[in-house]
Design a protein around this motif. Structure first.
Motif, PDB file in Angstrom:
ATOM      1  N   UNK A  42      44.697  38.996  40.213  1.00  0.00           N
ATOM      2  CA  UNK A  42      45.448  38.793  41.458  1.00  0.00           C
ATOM      3  C   UNK A  42      45.146  39.870  42.491  1.00  0.00           C
ATOM      4  N   UNK A  43      44.984  41.108  42.048  1.00  0.00           N
ATOM      5  CA  UNK A  43      44.683  42.200  42.974  1.00  0.00           C
ATOM      6  C   UNK A  43      43.314  42.053  43.612  1.00  0.00           C
ATOM      7  N   UNK A  44      42.331  41.592  42.822  1.00  0.00           N
ATOM      8  CA  UNK A  44      40.948  41.523  43.297  1.00  0.00           C
ATOM      9  C   UNK A  44      40.526  40.135  43.752  1.00  0.00           C
ATOM     10  N   UNK A  45      41.329  39.133  43.447  1.00  0.00           N
ATOM     11  CA  UNK A  45      40.988  37.770  43.835  1.00  0.00           C
ATOM     12  C   UNK A  45      39.846  37.170  43.042  1.00  0.00           C
ATOM     13  N   UNK A  46      39.533  37.779  41.908  1.00  0.00           N
ATOM     14  CA  UNK A  46      38.466  37.258  41.047  1.00  0.00           C
ATOM     15  C   UNK A  46      38.660  37.786  39.629  1.00  0.00           C
ATOM     16  N   UNK A  47      37.859  37.255  38.729  1.00  0.00           N
ATOM     17  CA  UNK A  47      37.941  37.652  37.331  1.00  0.00           C
ATOM     18  C   UNK A  47      37.586  39.131  37.176  1.00  0.00           C
ATOM     19  N   UNK A  48      38.370  39.883  36.415  1.00  0.00           N
ATOM     20  CA  UNK A  48      38.045  41.294  36.193  1.00  0.00           C
ATOM     21  C   UNK A  48      36.689  41.455  35.501  1.00  0.00           C
ATOM     22  N   UNK A  49      35.894  42.376  36.011  1.00  0.00           N
ATOM     23  CA  UNK A  49      34.580  42.631  35.431  1.00  0.00           C
ATOM     24  C   UNK A  49      34.631  43.741  34.400  1.00  0.00           C
ATOM     25  N   UNK A  50      33.463  44.196  34.004  1.00  0.00           N
ATOM     26  CA  UNK A  50      33.363  45.251  32.993  1.00  0.00           C
ATOM     27  C   UNK A  50      34.094  46.540  33.395  1.00  0.00           C
ATOM     28  N   UNK A  51      33.995  46.996  34.660  1.00  0.00           N
ATOM     29  CA  UNK A  51      34.692  48.243  35.005  1.00  0.00           C
ATOM     30  C   UNK A  51      36.213  48.138  34.831  1.00  0.00           C
ATOM     31  N   UNK A  52      36.765  46.964  35.112  1.00  0.00           N
ATOM     32  CA  UNK A  52      38.211  46.787  34.983  1.00  0.00           C
ATOM     33  C   UNK A  52      38.641  46.669  33.522  1.00  0.00           C
ATOM     34  N   UNK A  53      37.688  46.394  32.646  1.00  0.00           N
ATOM     35  CA  UNK A  53      37.993  46.288  31.220  1.00  0.00           C
ATOM     36  C   UNK A  53      38.633  47.583  30.726  1.00  0.00           C
ATOM     37  N   UNK A  54      38.110  48.722  31.176  1.00  0.00           N
ATOM     38  CA  UNK A  54      38.660  50.018  30.773  1.00  0.00           C
ATOM     39  C   UNK A  54      40.120  50.148  31.201  1.00  0.00           C
ATOM     40  N   UNK A  55      40.415  49.698  32.415  1.00  0.00           N
ATOM     41  CA  UNK A  55      41.788  49.760  32.930  1.00  0.00           C
ATOM     42  C   UNK A  55      42.705  48.911  32.063  1.00  0.00           C
ATOM     43  N   UNK A  56      42.271  47.693  31.780  1.00  0.00           N
ATOM     44  CA  UNK A  56      43.066  46.772  30.961  1.00  0.00           C
ATOM     45  C   UNK A  56      43.313  47.375  29.582  1.00  0.00           C
ATOM     46  N   UNK A  57      42.246  47.833  28.941  1.00  0.00           N
ATOM     47  CA  UNK A  57      42.359  48.383  27.582  1.00  0.00           C
ATOM     48  C   UNK A  57      43.280  49.605  27.566  1.00  0.00           C
ATOM     49  N   UNK A  58      43.098  50.517  28.513  1.00  0.00           N
ATOM     50  CA  UNK A  58      43.922  51.737  28.535  1.00  0.00           C
ATOM     51  C   UNK A  58      45.392  51.428  28.787  1.00  0.00           C
TER      52      UNK A  58
END
Length: 148
Positions: A42-58
């Motif tokens: 929702x924040x980015x208007x697209x599917x989270x990519x690899x860099x956002x994976x770290x944010x999600x996991x943490x």
């Protein structure tokens, strides 16, 4: 007891795998992963990519620690890859689109008839808006049998 440590007066298994978690723990983790994934979408208007994976996991790992669920960080990465970051079929997508505030009501395990009714409404809307053809809609509905 080489694979155990004492934390806050509790004995924790240090070599635990995600497959050894209780169903209630898996459901919590799935919910947290979905929430973080959806938030970034929702924040980015697209599917989270690899860099956002770290944010999600943490973010999810912090919640796991707060809930006192013992799961190694490496296993959370594997769990994420196998549950969130996979290709979904059209059938799975139409079951999950716009999950309501009470998703358990539409669970295939709890109420498969209601889940299928809702899925049919989603597919009908997709045909009406010309996102898919009638034949594609029939394929989606016919393919759901493998998930029942």
């Amino acid at each position: 007891m080489k694979n155990h440590i004492m934390v806050n007066g509790k004995l924790l298994q240090t070599n635990k795998k995600s497959s050894q978690l209780k169903n209630s723990q898996k459901q919590k983790i799935n919910g947290w992963l979905y929430e973080e994934y959806e938030k970034l979408w929702n924040e980015n208007g697209r599917e989270p990519g690899r860099p956002q994976k770290e944010i999600i996991i943490n973010d999810v790992y912090s919640k796991i620690e707060e809930a006192e669920i013992w799961l190694p960080l490496g296993d959370l990465y594997k769990y994420y890859e196998s549950h969130i970051n996979k290709e979904m079929t059209d059938c799975e997508c139409t079951l999950l689109v716009e999950i309501p505030n009470a998703p358990s009501v539409y669970s295939l395990d709890v109420n498969p008839d209601l889940a299928h009714q809702r899925q049919e409404k989603v597919v009908d809307c997709m045909v009406e808006l010309e996102y898919i053809t009638d034949d594609e809609a029939k394929d989606i509905i016919n393919n759901r049998r493998e998930y029942d």
